[in-house]
Motif scaffolding. Structure first.
Motif, short mmCIF file in Angstrom:
data_model
loop_
_atom_site.label_atom_id
_atom_site.label_comp_id
_atom_site.label_asym_id
_atom_site.label_seq_id
_atom_site.Cartn_x
_atom_site.Cartn_y
_atom_site.Cartn_z
N LEU A 42 61.68 -11.53 116.12
CA LEU A 42 60.60 -11.76 117.20
C LEU A 42 61.78 -11.50 118.29
CD1 LEU A 42 59.89 -15.74 116.76
CD2 LEU A 42 58.49 -13.63 116.73
N TYR A 52 66.23 -13.33 115.86
CA TYR A 52 65.63 -14.53 115.76
C TYR A 52 64.33 -14.47 114.75
CZ TYR A 52 63.18 -19.04 117.91
OH TYR A 52 62.23 -19.94 118.09
N ASN A 54 60.88 -15.78 112.39
CA ASN A 54 59.50 -16.34 112.21
C ASN A 54 59.41 -16.03 110.78
OD1 ASN A 54 57.40 -17.54 112.44
ND2 ASN A 54 56.11 -16.75 113.61
N SER A 58 57.88 -21.11 110.76
CA SER A 58 59.30 -21.92 111.09
C SER A 58 60.50 -20.21 112.45
CB SER A 58 60.85 -22.73 110.26
OG SER A 58 59.34 -23.20 109.35
N HIS A 59 60.89 -21.73 113.51
CA HIS A 59 61.38 -20.15 113.90
C HIS A 59 63.39 -20.21 113.98
CE1 HIS A 59 58.63 -18.99 117.30
NE2 HIS A 59 57.47 -19.30 115.98
#
Length: 79
Positions: A42, A52, A54, A58-59
């Motif tokens: 992301l 970061y 996904n 869940s991030h």
């Protein structure tokens, strides 16, 4: 094409194929960072670390050191 999670570009998706169980924190495994799951990059921090992602809806922010321990296979045309 097989590589590690650290090689993904922003917006690119891949499927986790393998990981170093000793180097990946248990919390990531509990959140779904397991072989067979899809992961998407992301965002990348301004200095390049952390990234970061996904995974399993869940991030999560993870260090490049950890991302290099997760093998992935790119999903074609995922950019």
């Amino acid at each position: 094409m097989k590589t590690t999670l650290a090689a993904l570009k922003k917006g690119q998706k891949a499927i986790i194929t393998d990981l170093n169980i000793d180097a990946v924190p248990l919390k990531l495994l509990e959140m779904g960072c397991l072989p067979g799951n899809t992961v998407e990059l992301l965002q990348v921090a301004p200095m390049g670390d952390p990234i970061y992602i996904n995974v399993n809806e869940s991030h999560v922010a993870i260090r490049l050191e950890t991302a290099r321990e997760i093998d992935v296979e790119f999903i074609p045309n995922s950019l």
